[in-house]
Scaffold this active site. Structure first.
Site, PDB file in Angstrom:
ATOM      1  N   GLY A 144       8.192   7.234  -2.886  1.00 35.80           N
ATOM      2  CA  GLY A 144       8.937   7.034  -1.643  1.00 35.80           C
ATOM      3  C   GLY A 144       9.271   5.584  -1.319  1.00 35.80           C
ATOM      4  N   ILE A 145       9.086   5.257  -0.055  1.00 37.16           N
ATOM      5  CA  ILE A 145       9.484   3.944   0.455  1.00 37.16           C
ATOM      6  C   ILE A 145       8.672   2.820  -0.199  1.00 37.16           C
ATOM      7  CG2 ILE A 145       9.425   2.508   2.543  1.00 37.16           C
ATOM      8  CD1 ILE A 145      10.147   5.136   4.118  1.00 37.16           C
ATOM      9  N   GLY A 146       7.366   3.028  -0.342  1.00 32.20           N
ATOM     10  CA  GLY A 146       6.513   1.994  -0.947  1.00 32.20           C
ATOM     11  C   GLY A 146       6.930   1.681  -2.368  1.00 32.20           C
ATOM     12  N   SER A 193       7.757   3.691  12.633  1.00 36.65           N
ATOM     13  CA  SER A 193       8.687   4.815  12.495  1.00 36.65           C
ATOM     14  C   SER A 193       9.560   4.864  13.733  1.00 36.65           C
ATOM     15  CB  SER A 193       7.923   6.126  12.371  1.00 36.65           C
ATOM     16  OG  SER A 193       8.831   7.218  12.454  1.00 36.65           O
ATOM     17  N   TYR A 228       1.567  11.734  15.242  1.00 38.03           N
ATOM     18  CA  TYR A 228       2.154  10.775  14.289  1.00 38.03           C
ATOM     19  C   TYR A 228       2.943   9.704  15.054  1.00 38.03           C
ATOM     20  CZ  TYR A 228       5.470   9.084  10.738  1.00 38.03           C
ATOM     21  OH  TYR A 228       6.248   8.297   9.919  1.00 38.03           O
ATOM     22  N   THR A 239       0.852  -1.195   0.000  1.00 33.54           N
ATOM     23  CA  THR A 239       0.000   0.000   0.000  1.00 33.54           C
ATOM     24  C   THR A 239       0.888   1.246   0.000  1.00 33.54           C
ATOM     25  OG1 THR A 239      -0.172   0.211   2.426  1.00 33.54           O
ATOM     26  CG2 THR A 239      -1.776  -1.235   1.319  1.00 33.54           C
ATOM     27  N   GLY A 240       0.357   2.318  -0.610  1.00 29.95           N
ATOM     28  CA  GLY A 240       1.133   3.553  -0.692  1.00 29.95           C
ATOM     29  C   GLY A 240       2.361   3.361  -1.547  1.00 29.95           C
ATOM     30  N   GLY A 241       2.141   2.856  -2.751  1.00 32.75           N
ATOM     31  CA  GLY A 241       3.288   2.439  -3.552  1.00 32.75           C
ATOM     32  C   GLY A 241       3.649   3.343  -4.709  1.00 32.75           C
TER      33      GLY A 241
HETATM   34  P1  NAP Z   1       5.502   9.348   0.755  1.00 31.50           P
HETATM   35  O1  NAP Z   1       6.697   9.533  -0.086  1.00 31.50           O
HETATM   36  O2  NAP Z   1       4.644  10.522   1.104  1.00 31.50           O
HETATM   37  O3  NAP Z   1       4.614   8.249   0.065  1.00 31.50           O
HETATM   38  C1  NAP Z   1       3.437   7.846   0.666  1.00 31.50           C
HETATM   39  C2  NAP Z   1       2.735   6.911  -0.275  1.00 31.50           C
HETATM   40  O4  NAP Z   1       1.509   6.493   0.350  1.00 31.50           O
HETATM   41  C3  NAP Z   1       2.354   7.561  -1.579  1.00 31.50           C
HETATM   42  O5  NAP Z   1       2.392   6.588  -2.605  1.00 31.50           O
HETATM   43  C4  NAP Z   1       0.929   8.015  -1.326  1.00 31.50           C
HETATM   44  O6  NAP Z   1       0.227   8.133  -2.550  1.00 31.50           O
HETATM   45  C5  NAP Z   1       0.413   6.858  -0.472  1.00 31.50           C
HETATM   46  N1  NAP Z   1      -0.695   7.191   0.401  1.00 31.50           N
HETATM   47  C6  NAP Z   1      -0.779   8.211   1.290  1.00 31.50           C
HETATM   48  N2  NAP Z   1      -1.976   8.208   1.881  1.00 31.50           N
HETATM   49  C7  NAP Z   1      -2.660   7.147   1.359  1.00 31.50           C
HETATM   50  C8  NAP Z   1      -3.945   6.615   1.559  1.00 31.50           C
HETATM   51  N3  NAP Z   1      -4.808   7.168   2.407  1.00 31.50           N
HETATM   52  N4  NAP Z   1      -4.311   5.509   0.863  1.00 31.50           N
HETATM   53  C9  NAP Z   1      -3.472   4.928  -0.016  1.00 31.50           C
HETATM   54  N5  NAP Z   1      -2.234   5.395  -0.254  1.00 31.50           N
HETATM   55  C10 NAP Z   1      -1.849   6.490   0.432  1.00 31.50           C
HETATM   56  O7  NAP Z   1       5.832   8.669   2.160  1.00 31.50           O
HETATM   57  P2  NAP Z   1       7.123   7.862   2.627  1.00 31.50           P
HETATM   58  O8  NAP Z   1       8.042   8.825   3.236  1.00 31.50           O
HETATM   59  O9  NAP Z   1       7.580   6.953   1.558  1.00 31.50           O
HETATM   60  O10 NAP Z   1       6.496   6.998   3.835  1.00 31.50           O
HETATM   61  C11 NAP Z   1       6.073   5.673   3.677  1.00 31.50           C
HETATM   62  C12 NAP Z   1       5.827   5.069   5.056  1.00 31.50           C
HETATM   63  O11 NAP Z   1       7.046   5.130   5.816  1.00 31.50           O
HETATM   64  C13 NAP Z   1       4.787   5.807   5.894  1.00 31.50           C
HETATM   65  O12 NAP Z   1       4.059   4.884   6.653  1.00 31.50           O
HETATM   66  C14 NAP Z   1       5.623   6.701   6.782  1.00 31.50           C
HETATM   67  O13 NAP Z   1       4.965   7.058   7.960  1.00 31.50           O
HETATM   68  C15 NAP Z   1       6.808   5.788   7.043  1.00 31.50           C
HETATM   69  N6  NAP Z   1       8.018   6.513   7.463  1.00 31.50           N
HETATM   70  C16 NAP Z   1       8.623   7.399   6.627  1.00 31.50           C
HETATM   71  C17 NAP Z   1       9.762   8.071   7.059  1.00 31.50           C
HETATM   72  C18 NAP Z   1      10.492   9.061   6.199  1.00 31.50           C
HETATM   73  O14 NAP Z   1      11.388   9.755   6.703  1.00 31.50           O
HETATM   74  N7  NAP Z   1      10.198   9.198   4.922  1.00 31.50           N
HETATM   75  C19 NAP Z   1      10.258   7.832   8.342  1.00 31.50           C
HETATM   76  C20 NAP Z   1       9.616   6.915   9.169  1.00 31.50           C
HETATM   77  C21 NAP Z   1       8.494   6.259   8.710  1.00 31.50           C
HETATM   78  P3  NAP Z   1      -1.095   9.069  -2.659  1.00 31.50           P
HETATM   79  O15 NAP Z   1      -0.763  10.356  -1.997  1.00 31.50           O
HETATM   80  O16 NAP Z   1      -1.341   9.166  -4.120  1.00 31.50           O
HETATM   81  O17 NAP Z   1      -2.167   8.305  -1.955  1.00 31.50           O
END
Ligand code: NAP
Length: 243
Positions: free
Chosen positions: A17-19, A137, A150, A12-14
């Site tokens: 970023g990380i996904g 996180s 968060y 999910t969320g792919g």
């Molecule tokens: P990101 O770059 O903002 O990407 C988030 C992804 O999730 C996007 O593909 C977004 O696409 C999707 N998304 C967001 N809300 C959604 C929803 N309601 N339903 C379905 N898809 C959804 O975020 P990221 O930094 O890669 O983070 C990924 C995960 O890692 C998260 O759980 C975040 O809390 C965790 N994390 C990240 C960090 C960091 O520093 N980056 C650190 C610790 C933990 P759409 O907007 O099109 O839906």
């Protein structure tokens, strides 16, 4: 031969970023990947870039109807799910005095409630012996200026993973939490001035991580390489919460 040859994964969320990095790595290792996210164009572009082994199913994981659509598409694929990565998550940084009730609900619904139901709804399609990875996180393991709610939702994710690991052990399904520190993704790039510097300042390795570094850890937890590991929290945080 890939580490995930013949496996079916849901991420999910792919679309970024990380996904996206996890999906790319899983495809590289031989998996077929169902990918979801809200923005259709971004999701379609991601799927196209990753190739024919990725099936894009647009949707919002906080919406029951969208989760149903996702898993209906997965079921129509005809094979049980081996791997689920509940990655969709996030939350706007705000100090205690500023966070609105709507923002509280959005963050809680996305990180906590939707993660629970993403797993629950996958279970009828899940293969015994499969692997579930929840994105936590490093923020969930300490106090956090501007990320208090968060951080609390991510602590809830970590707690849920323990109970899920217990409940699903009888089916041989492993459940682990993958907890990144600051990772250079679009969400981090959009953080207000000072947030990245503050987070990176706590990292002994002295830099933000790359999404591919989280994907390597996700591959470990998803694959048989971690076959005797369940209920853990694996940090990919440059040591931020470890030393
Ligand atoms: P990101 O770059 O903002 O990407 C988030 C992804 O999730 C996007 O593909 C977004 O696409 C999707 N998304 C967001 N809300 C959604 C929803 N309601 N339903 C379905 N898809 C959804 O975020 P990221 O930094 O890669 O983070 C990924 C995960 O890692 C998260 O759980 C975040 O809390 C965790 N994390 C990240 C960090 C960091 O520093 N980056 C650190 C610790 C933990 P759409 O907007 O099109 O839906």
């Amino acid at each position: 031969m890939g580490q995930l040859d013949g496996k079916v994964a849901v991420v999910t969320g792919g679309s970024s970023g990380i996904g996206l990095a996890i999906a790319a790595r899983f495809v590289q290792e031989g998996a077929r990947v169902f990918l979801t996210g809200r923005r259709e164009a971004e999701l379609a572009a991601a799927a196209q870039a990753l190739g024919p082994w990725v099936i894009a199913v647009p949707g919002d994981v906080t919406r029951e109807a969208d989760l149903t659509r996702l898993y209906t598409a997965v079921e129509a694929g005809g094979s049980p799910v081996d791997i689920l990565v509940a990655n969709a998550g996030g939350g706007r940084p705000a100090v205690l005095a500023d966070l609105t009730e709507d923002e509280f609900d959005l963050t809680s619904d996305l990180n906590f409630k939707a993660t629970f139901f993403t797993v629950q709804r996958a279970l009828p399609l899940f293969k015994d012996g499969g692997s579930i990875v929840l994105l936590g996180s490093a923020a969930g393991s300490g106090g956090s200026r501007r990320f208090g709610v968060y951080a609390a939702t991510k602590a809830a994710v970590r707690s849920m993973a323990r109970s899920m690991a217990l409940e699903l052990a009888g089916r041989g399904i492993r459940v682990n939490t993958l907890s990144p520190g600051p990772i250079a993704t679009p969400s981090l790039a959009q953080a207000p001035a000072g947030v990245v510097e503050e987070a990176t300042g706590r990292v002994p390795l002295g830099r933000p991580g790359r999404p591919e570094e989280v994907a390597s850890a996700a591959l470990f937890l998803a694959s048989d390489e971690s076959s005797y590991i369940t209920g853990i929290e694996l940090f990919v945080d440059g040591g931020a919460r470890q030393v």
